[in-house]
Design an enzyme around this catalytic site. Structure first.
Site, PDB file in Angstrom:
ATOM      1  N   PRO A 127       8.868  45.478  56.689  1.00 52.80           N
ATOM      2  CA  PRO A 127       9.571  44.575  57.612  1.00 52.80           C
ATOM      3  C   PRO A 127       9.694  45.116  59.038  1.00 52.80           C
ATOM      4  O   PRO A 127       9.663  44.344  59.996  1.00 52.80           O
ATOM      5  CB  PRO A 127      10.949  44.412  56.959  1.00 52.80           C
ATOM      6  CG  PRO A 127      10.682  44.601  55.500  1.00 52.80           C
ATOM      7  CD  PRO A 127       9.612  45.647  55.428  1.00 52.80           C
ATOM      8  N   SER A 131       2.841  46.040  63.307  1.00 50.98           N
ATOM      9  CA  SER A 131       1.869  46.525  64.288  1.00 50.98           C
ATOM     10  C   SER A 131       1.989  48.031  64.478  1.00 50.98           C
ATOM     11  O   SER A 131       0.995  48.714  64.716  1.00 50.98           O
ATOM     12  CB  SER A 131       2.078  45.804  65.621  1.00 50.98           C
ATOM     13  OG  SER A 131       1.761  44.429  65.500  1.00 50.98           O
ATOM     14  N   GLN A 280     -20.740  13.220  76.366  1.00 51.00           N
ATOM     15  CA  GLN A 280     -21.013  14.582  76.798  1.00 51.00           C
ATOM     16  C   GLN A 280     -19.839  15.534  76.559  1.00 51.00           C
ATOM     17  O   GLN A 280     -20.038  16.720  76.266  1.00 51.00           O
ATOM     18  CB  GLN A 280     -21.409  14.585  78.278  1.00 51.00           C
ATOM     19  CG  GLN A 280     -22.789  13.983  78.523  1.00 51.00           C
ATOM     20  CD  GLN A 280     -23.189  14.033  79.983  1.00 51.00           C
ATOM     21  OE1 GLN A 280     -22.341  13.993  80.871  1.00 51.00           O
ATOM     22  NE2 GLN A 280     -24.487  14.104  80.246  1.00 51.00           N
ATOM     23  N   GLN A 337      -9.665  18.484  67.468  1.00 51.12           N
ATOM     24  CA  GLN A 337      -9.777  17.584  68.625  1.00 51.12           C
ATOM     25  C   GLN A 337     -10.906  16.582  68.420  1.00 51.12           C
ATOM     26  O   GLN A 337     -10.756  15.391  68.703  1.00 51.12           O
ATOM     27  CB  GLN A 337     -10.025  18.410  69.892  1.00 51.12           C
ATOM     28  CG  GLN A 337      -9.841  17.642  71.184  1.00 51.12           C
ATOM     29  CD  GLN A 337      -8.370  17.333  71.465  1.00 51.12           C
ATOM     30  OE1 GLN A 337      -7.484  17.902  70.841  1.00 51.12           O
ATOM     31  NE2 GLN A 337      -8.123  16.423  72.383  1.00 51.12           N
ATOM     32  N   GLU A 364      -4.581  42.761  59.935  1.00 55.52           N
ATOM     33  CA  GLU A 364      -5.459  43.870  60.352  1.00 55.52           C
ATOM     34  C   GLU A 364      -5.294  44.165  61.850  1.00 55.52           C
ATOM     35  O   GLU A 364      -6.246  44.532  62.534  1.00 55.52           O
ATOM     36  CB  GLU A 364      -6.933  43.586  60.034  1.00 55.52           C
ATOM     37  CG  GLU A 364      -7.210  43.118  58.633  1.00 55.52           C
ATOM     38  CD  GLU A 364      -6.703  44.062  57.571  1.00 55.52           C
ATOM     39  OE1 GLU A 364      -6.436  45.243  57.877  1.00 55.52           O
ATOM     40  OE2 GLU A 364      -6.539  43.623  56.431  1.00 55.52           O
TER      41      GLU A 364
END
Length: 396
Positions: A127, A131, A280, A337, A364
């Site tokens: 916890p 990182s 396009q 989108q 990771e």
């Protein structure tokens, strides 16, 4: 140009058929039941998927980094949960044993992990140690010939179903940072080890992730990976470099799958009397996506080849993971989108992958951690380093 007829390419073709004909059709069932069907798990074992990176002398496939990257780009074209089921055994859950395990430890566990009989997991995150994994608080107190482990781990892939846990704990309470951390091999059923229920997650349904709890969990000193206490964090770092390349490869597959789905959708959906692929700005969504996916693929394969040559790829592995995971997220966003309103509705591949691939930018090492790591590694390179001139690859 057709692929050469080699044993590896034949194996890759067989895996591709498995993914396309068996895994992808099962995606709705996995999404609904949050579980990979047992028959598919057995098929994974038959195809050798659990043992690809395990050395041949221990029953695995002995694949190199580039070969494994190519496999990952194929298997991840199905929902990421399928690869997660066997992925620990071909990566993070076995690599500690492969690089630093004793001969006895390798003989005891690797053959069963290669077949899928035994599922492994990598219990490092806590916890307050994500990182910054060196901040871990799980302790291992020496008592005679044993160690007594106490602490908790979180966000551990396959924890609810694993039979073997690589647990990182601090054996020297006075040490700081990476010093004094030891890796232990703890089998399920060991008194004092318990796992929580699988989390309910945003995505990657079918891939169980949960907590590991250790309360006065007693293990023998022989459970230390490699038999040497205090060097567990170095073992973890050896494991993570390879795994970051693996994960980068796993980001390429979903992007390629989504690009194919975008192409099909742009050809079949009609607006203003013509397929939307004729517009396009829709073409731009697809063109940007395929360009970035190919760039990520090239970077991953180049880095994998460098690692196979025995070169240091600490910076490049972070570059791969950062670029490929961010790329995959952008492609998934473009897919939603392009699909329009239907891309926001459950049961649509764009909606599912958008949720599934979001995790790639977190585990990771978050994108931000990799940015810091790349900058740090770059600062250590001399200005006459080959990466600063035109010769980016050794010439034959």
């Amino acid at each position: 140009m057709a692929e050469a007829d080699t044993p590896f390419n034949r194996m890759l073709a067989e895996i591709y058929r498995f993914i396309q004909l068996e895994c992808i059709p099962a995606e709705p069932e996995v999404e609904e039941n949050d579980e990979i069907p047992p028959p598919l798990v057995r098929r994974m074992g038959e195809l050798g998927l659990f043992g690809h990176s395990i050395p041949r002398e221990h029953g695995g496939g002995g694949l190199g980094t580039e070969e494994l990257a190519r496999v990952n780009m194929v298997v991840s074209q199905a929902a990421p949960a399928f690869r997660a089921r066997f992925g620990g055994n071909t990566g993070i859950a076995t690599e500690s044993l492969i690089v630093d395990g004793t001969p006895e430890q390798k003989a005891r566990y690797l053959p069963r992990m290669a077949t899928g009989e035994l599922t492994g997991c990598f219990a490092l995150t806590e916890p307050e140690a994500g990182s910054d994994a060196t901040a871990l608080r799980t302790s291992a107190r020496r008592e005679g010939d044993d160690y007594v482990l106490n602490g908790s781990k979180c966000f551990i892939t396959n924890a609810p179903i694993a039979g073997l846990f690589t647990v990182f704990a601090r054996t020297d309470p006075d040490a700081r940072g990476a010093d004094g951390v030891t890796a232990f091999l703890v089998e399920r059923g060991t008194p004092g080890l318990a796992t929580g229920p699988a989390y309910r997650k945003m995505g990657q349904h079918g891939s169980p992730v949960g907590e590991v709890h250790l309360q006065d969990c007693r293990v023998p000193a022989s459970a230390i990976v490699g038999g040497v206490p205090g060097v567990g964090f170095r073992t973890a770092m050896k494991t993570l470099n390879k795994q970051r390349i693996n994960l980068a490869g796993l980001c390429v597959g979903p992007a390629l799958r989504l690009i194919d789905e975008m192409r099909r959708r742009s050809a079949s959906r009609v607006q203003s009397g013509q397929p939307i692929g004729q517009f396009q700005l829709v073409q731009q969504l697809i063109a940007d996506s395929i360009t970035e996916a190919h760039a990520a693929r090239a970077l991953v394969l180049q880095t994998a080849r460098k690692r196979d040559r025995g070169e240091d790829v600490t910076m490049e592995a972070s570059m791969c993971k950062l670029f490929a995971s961010e790329m995959c997220g952008r492609v998934a966003d473009r897919a939603v989108q392009l699909f329009g309103g239907s891309g926001y509705i459950a049961g649509n591949i764009a909606e599912q992958m958008y949720r599934d691939v979001r995790l790639f930018r977190l585990y990771e090492g978050t994108s931000q951690i990799h940015q810091l790591n790349i900058a740090k590694q770059l600062g250590r390179l001399p200005f006459d380093h080959p990466d600063f001139n035109m010769q980016l690859e050794p010439q034959a």
